[in-house]
Design an enzyme around this catalytic site. Structure first.
Site, PDB file in Angstrom:
ATOM      1  N   ASP A 156       0.840  -1.265  -0.066  1.00  0.00           N
ATOM      2  CA  ASP A 156       0.042   0.022  -0.053  1.00  0.00           C
ATOM      3  C   ASP A 156       1.085   1.158  -0.055  1.00  0.00           C
ATOM      4  OD1 ASP A 156       0.806  -0.227   2.813  1.00  0.00           O
ATOM      5  OD2 ASP A 156      -1.176   0.450   3.355  1.00  0.00           O
ATOM      6  N   TYR A 214       2.947   4.840   0.771  1.00  0.00           N
ATOM      7  CA  TYR A 214       3.499   5.397   2.047  1.00  0.00           C
ATOM      8  C   TYR A 214       2.681   6.107   2.536  1.00  0.00           C
ATOM      9  CZ  TYR A 214       7.985   4.127  -0.245  1.00  0.00           C
ATOM     10  OH  TYR A 214       8.873   3.538  -0.971  1.00  0.00           O
ATOM     11  N   PHE A 234       6.608   1.795  -4.242  1.00  0.00           N
ATOM     12  CA  PHE A 234       8.131   1.764  -4.107  1.00  0.00           C
ATOM     13  C   PHE A 234       8.514   3.715  -4.080  1.00  0.00           C
ATOM     14  CE2 PHE A 234       7.828  -2.556  -4.133  1.00  0.00           C
ATOM     15  CZ  PHE A 234       8.337  -2.935  -3.018  1.00  0.00           C
ATOM     16  N   HIS A 246      11.210  -9.084   0.711  1.00  0.00           N
ATOM     17  CA  HIS A 246      11.005  -7.679   0.458  1.00  0.00           C
ATOM     18  C   HIS A 246      12.349  -7.137   0.423  1.00  0.00           C
ATOM     19  CE1 HIS A 246       9.049  -3.757   1.453  1.00  0.00           C
ATOM     20  NE2 HIS A 246       8.046  -4.160   0.671  1.00  0.00           N
TER      21      HIS A 246
END
Length: 241
Positions: A75, A77, A88, A199
């Site tokens: 989701d 920031y 990202f 991740h």
């Protein structure tokens, strides 16, 4: 650009490329889409600060017919000014967060790229890299605040459509959340390359079973695309926004 989400969601449709618009319209008209829009209106009326201002920005920048690679995020920031609709990525004026810094470190190791000062990944999006978050909105200071409110149905529909498309693509799945989409991709045939690793967050980038550091996903993606006549992606630079 306004700092927070503009409502209603339908006002974002006109900015979409023609080949994404029908899929998003179907979602907005669905039970999940209607429920999501009601939820967002209620939260906005209650004074919630909702990011990003353009939740469909990833689809705006990367038309369906141009997609060559897909990076799946979770989701947006949740800090002020950080989210701008691309997984990202952050706007030029915002310092790259830790996960993005680790992505840049892997790029340097894999392809010899210089570490950029900007975390704006629109240069990737304009080359056919769809930077897709599973959830498209969030509230300030509340990670995951809009999870399981309906956005996941849209992101799954996008992935299904891409997996069904004949053009070979690379799906980069970093972390367990993104890797949950693997079966959805592989169920549509074996023409695509699925690359999975931990991740890139500092908590997991070096951990087994598949550390993000050293995964070499960027060079592997380019090798796959070149072999199939789709051309390589300039991960180090590429067209600027």
């Amino acid at each position: 650009m306004p700092a927070t989400l503009r409502l209603p969601l339908s006002m974002h449709l006109d900015a979409l490329p023609a080949d994404w618009r029908p899929l998003v319209q179907v979602f907005f008209a669905s039970k999940e889409g209607q429920s999501l829009q009601h939820f967002l209106a209620v939260r906005a009326a209650a004074g919630a600060t909702i990011y990003p201002p353009r939740p469909l920005h990833a689809l705006e920048l990367t038309p369906l017919h141009e997609v060559r690679a897909v990076v799946v995020g979770q989701d947006p920031y949740h800090g002020p000014g950080q989210a701008h609709g691309l997984a990202f990525s952050v706007p030029d004026v915002v310092a790259p967060p830790p996960s993005l810094r680790n992505i840049f470190l892997e790029l340097k190791s894999d392809l010899g790229c210089r570490i950029p000062t900007s975390g704006n990944l629109e240069r990737w999006a304009r080359q056919g890299v769809l930077l897709l978050n599973a959830v498209f909105t969030v509230e300030e200071g509340k990670a995951g605040a809009h999870a399981k409110r309906g956005w996941e149905r849209l992101s799954e529909s996008v992935i299904e459509r891409l997996a069904t498309d004949e053009g070979p693509k690379v799906f980069l799945l970093w972390g367990a959340f993104a890797q949950a989409q693997r079966a959805l991709i592989e169920a549509k045939g074996g023409r695509h390359l699925v690359l999975a690793a931990n991740h890139p967050s500092p908590l997991s980038a070096r951990r087994p079973p598949v550390p993000f550091f050293g995964c070499k996903h960027f060079s592997k993606a380019n090798e796959f695309l070149e072999q199939r006549g789709r051309g390589s992606i300039d991960w180090c630079g590429g067209p600027l926004p």
